[in-house]
Design an enzyme around this catalytic site. Structure first.
Site, PDB file in Angstrom:
ATOM      1  N   LYS A   1      -2.456  -2.918   7.882  1.00 24.32           N
ATOM      2  CA  LYS A   1      -3.608  -2.363   8.587  1.00 24.32           C
ATOM      3  C   LYS A   1      -3.827  -3.153   9.864  1.00 24.32           C
ATOM      4  CE  LYS A   1      -6.291  -0.362   4.801  1.00 24.32           C
ATOM      5  NZ  LYS A   1      -7.577  -0.383   4.077  1.00 24.32           N
TER       6      LYS A   1
ATOM      7  N   ARG B   1       0.831  -1.196   0.000  1.00 27.48           N
ATOM      8  CA  ARG B   1       0.000   0.000   0.000  1.00 27.48           C
ATOM      9  C   ARG B   1       0.872   1.254   0.000  1.00 27.48           C
ATOM     10  NH1 ARG B   1      -2.328  -3.635   3.574  1.00 27.48           N
ATOM     11  NH2 ARG B   1      -4.513  -4.214   3.156  1.00 27.48           N
TER      12      ARG B   1
END
Length: 356
Positions: free
Chosen positions: A234, A210
């Protein structure tokens, strides 16, 4: 947004928030939520608290004085009235002819409020080991998700992917062709950051990490011998991510100029640097977004760094036909989110057959 400016704006919002939002902020910072996410959530809380006061649902004179009792006793009808307010209020964008905000914005607002309510009713502990209150009105509020089949998503997204030979062609374009479109002044700026920009693009295309994971990389996180990078996924989980070999020469080229080009010292641990007023700083997400957009627009079509992640995932599935492998590479706990790539690959195969 530059990191320094982002942190300044966060502090401005924190200064007007109730104490329990500050507790929430501190708790989520330890997860860690990204500063960008927390900034967006604080903006949503400001908008919500202002509405509570303007609607006389809170008797507070200022946002900082909105108490927990107000949140505890809000009804489902109150929350639906807030959603209706969002739908019908005049747009803040003076160039927009639309009335109200988009469904995507409304969903983001509700997501921020759901996170706050979950913290207050389930996660936090008072001096007795209990949450501040138990009634979570957000569990009764329905959200409207955008209805779109995987096939439709695949059709929309595949034109923005650099599949097949286009992955290497994009890197070659940035390396060998892009600067010929520039003025002499622009060329100097491009050449200063060329190795870094190529390294960032190559890493995104070769690993699928990401944007936030690339931004937060430190030198110690990158192992070029093993072609691995350590990232924080995350939810704060650390993960080792394999990087395709084609990125190695670009990463090595950047490292060979990093110290002298950006005046990096031992304490400058960020892997990707930018020079700000002659001093090295960690590059921020908005700079990478603009950079990727600029190069991709010249090459084919303007895309975001997230489309480079989709590109890697689609190419990996096309090669392996393994959703499990793709989900592991992307850091997903489930293969469900990788269903999109099967549709993209199937469409590509169908197009190839049609040409026979």
């Amino acid at each position: 947004m530059k990191r320094d400016l982002l942190l300044t704006k966060i502090e401005e919002y924190k200064n007007i928030m109730p104490w329990y939002v500050l507790d929430y902020y501190q708790s989520k910072l330890s997860v860690p939520y990204s500063f960008t996410t927390l900034y967006e959530y604080l903006k949503e809380y400001k908008r919500f608290f202002e509405w509570l006061i303007d609607s006389d649902l809170s008797k507070a004179a200022r946002i900082a004085d909105v108490d927990l009792t107000t949140l505890e006793h809000l009804s489902k009808k109150d929350m639906e009235a807030f959603i209706l307010y969002l739908r019908e209020r005049p747009s803040l964008n003076i160039y927009s002819t639309k009335k109200g905000v988009s469904q995507t914005t409304i969903n983001r607002t509700l997501s921020a409020l759901s996170s706050l309510y979950k913290y207050l009713t389930e996660e936090v502990e008072n001096e007795h080991g209990e949450p501040y209150f138990y009634r979570n009105v957000m569990k009764k509020v329905a959200t409207k998700k955008k209805r779109e089949t995987l096939a439709a998503r695949a059709e929309n997204i595949k034109q923005k992917l650099f599949l097949g030979d286009e992955t290497m062609a994009f890197l070659d374009y940035v390396d060998k062709e892009y600067e010929y479109k520039l003025s002499n002044r622009a060329k100097a700026s491009f050449r200063k950051n060329k190795e870094r920009d190529l390294a960032i693009i190559a890493l995104l295309l070769a690993s699928g990490i990401r944007l936030s994971e690339a931004v937060n990389l430190d030198l110690k996180d990158v192992n070029l011998n093993m072609m691995l990078v350590e990232v924080t996924r995350k939810g704060g989980k650390r993960d080792s991510v394999n990087v395709a070999a084609f990125a190695k020469p670009h990463l090595e080229a950047y490292l060979s100029v990093r110290k002298d080009r950006y005046q990096a010292e031992k304490q400058d641990v960020a892997f990707f640097l930018t020079a700000y007023r002659g001093l090295p700083n960690r590059i921020d997400a908005s700079s990478i977004e603009k950079m990727v957009g600029k190069y991709s627009e010249g090459f084919k079509i303007r895309v975001t760094p997230h489309k480079l992640r989709h590109t890697l995932a689609t190419r990996l599935y096309d090669t392996t036909k393994s959703q499990v492998l793709v989900s592991h590479q992307l850091g997903h706990a489930s293969t469900q989110v990788t269903d999109l790539y099967t549709h993209i690959v199937n469409d590509e195969q169908k197009n190839a057959l049609d040409k026979l």
